[in-house]
Scaffold this motif. Structure first.
Motif, PDB file in Angstrom:
ATOM      1  N   ARG A  54     -24.793  -3.193  33.906  1.00 54.96           N
ATOM      2  CA  ARG A  54     -23.954  -2.724  32.808  1.00 54.96           C
ATOM      3  C   ARG A  54     -22.750  -1.951  33.324  1.00 54.96           C
ATOM      4  O   ARG A  54     -21.620  -2.154  32.876  1.00 54.96           O
ATOM      5  N   ARG A  55     -22.983  -1.070  34.293  1.00 56.33           N
ATOM      6  CA  ARG A  55     -21.871  -0.300  34.854  1.00 56.33           C
ATOM      7  C   ARG A  55     -20.891  -1.201  35.591  1.00 56.33           C
ATOM      8  O   ARG A  55     -19.680  -0.986  35.533  1.00 56.33           O
ATOM      9  N   TYR A  56     -21.394  -2.192  36.301  1.00 52.36           N
ATOM     10  CA  TYR A  56     -20.522  -3.110  37.037  1.00 52.36           C
ATOM     11  C   TYR A  56     -19.645  -3.912  36.072  1.00 52.36           C
ATOM     12  O   TYR A  56     -18.453  -4.075  36.305  1.00 52.36           O
TER      13      TYR A  56
ATOM     14  N   LEU B 299     -35.009  -1.553  34.306  1.00 53.37           N
ATOM     15  CA  LEU B 299     -34.012  -0.702  33.647  1.00 53.37           C
ATOM     16  C   LEU B 299     -32.933  -0.233  34.625  1.00 53.37           C
ATOM     17  O   LEU B 299     -31.755  -0.147  34.265  1.00 53.37           O
ATOM     18  N   ALA B 300     -33.330   0.056  35.862  1.00 52.24           N
ATOM     19  CA  ALA B 300     -32.348   0.476  36.864  1.00 52.24           C
ATOM     20  C   ALA B 300     -31.378  -0.664  37.180  1.00 52.24           C
ATOM     21  O   ALA B 300     -30.166  -0.456  37.253  1.00 52.24           O
TER      22      ALA B 300
ATOM     23  N   GLU C  40     -17.283   0.818  35.384  1.00 50.27           N
ATOM     24  CA  GLU C  40     -17.595   2.199  35.739  1.00 50.27           C
ATOM     25  C   GLU C  40     -18.040   2.276  37.197  1.00 50.27           C
ATOM     26  O   GLU C  40     -18.375   1.268  37.814  1.00 50.27           O
TER      27      GLU C  40
ATOM     28  N   ILE D 180     -20.566   2.739  40.012  1.00 53.87           N
ATOM     29  CA  ILE D 180     -22.014   2.554  40.092  1.00 53.87           C
ATOM     30  C   ILE D 180     -22.660   3.797  40.690  1.00 53.87           C
ATOM     31  O   ILE D 180     -23.724   4.233  40.266  1.00 53.87           O
TER      32      ILE D 180
ATOM     33  N   SER E 217     -18.745  -3.083  33.006  1.00 54.48           N
ATOM     34  CA  SER E 217     -17.809  -2.246  32.264  1.00 54.48           C
ATOM     35  C   SER E 217     -16.768  -1.592  33.175  1.00 54.48           C
ATOM     36  O   SER E 217     -15.840  -0.958  32.687  1.00 54.48           O
TER      37      SER E 217
ATOM     38  N   ALA F 244     -30.668  -3.192  35.205  1.00 54.35           N
ATOM     39  CA  ALA F 244     -29.860  -3.424  34.007  1.00 54.35           C
ATOM     40  C   ALA F 244     -28.739  -2.400  33.898  1.00 54.35           C
ATOM     41  O   ALA F 244     -27.614  -2.735  33.509  1.00 54.35           O
ATOM     42  N   GLU F 245     -29.005  -1.145  34.259  1.00 55.96           N
ATOM     43  CA  GLU F 245     -27.972  -0.108  34.227  1.00 55.96           C
ATOM     44  C   GLU F 245     -26.886  -0.379  35.262  1.00 55.96           C
ATOM     45  O   GLU F 245     -25.702  -0.204  34.988  1.00 55.96           O
ATOM     46  N   ILE F 246     -27.272  -0.831  36.444  1.00 54.18           N
ATOM     47  CA  ILE F 246     -26.288  -1.169  37.476  1.00 54.18           C
ATOM     48  C   ILE F 246     -25.406  -2.323  37.017  1.00 54.18           C
ATOM     49  O   ILE F 246     -24.181  -2.283  37.162  1.00 54.18           O
TER      50      ILE F 246
END
Length: 86
Positions: A55-57, A48-49, A61, A63, A59, A51-53
């Motif tokens: 996703r932010r990269y 999950l961590a 946003e 990191i 989009s 995947a969040e990184i």
């Protein structure tokens, strides 16, 4: 449907970890099960961590959000003594 696939993936992770620990020592199946549960939770958190990184990269946003340093508060005993001995 997506929720069912998540549960299936989680079950597969638990079974794989259980298989690894059971293969190491087949005489302790209960310990292998609890170790598999623990490491499955850790594995899912790492996934999950990452995947969040990603996703932010994708989009655009940030990191990592930087926090401003706050001034350090002096201990209570030091503040009291500095008021007494001014």
């Amino acid at each position: 449907m997506k929720r069912i696939l998540k549960y299936i993936l989680l079950a597969i992770v638990v079974v794989v970890w259980y298989g690894v620990f059971y293969r190491i020592d087949p005489t302790t199946p209960i310990q292998a099960f609890f170790a598999a549960l623990f490491l499955s939770a850790v594995s899912v958190m790492i996934y999950l961590a990452i995947a969040e990184i990603v996703r932010r990269y994708k989009s655009g946003e940030q990191i990592w959000t930087w926090q401003e340093e706050k001034p350090r508060k002096l201990p209570l005993w030091y503040r009291i003594l500095s008021k007494i001995f001014r």
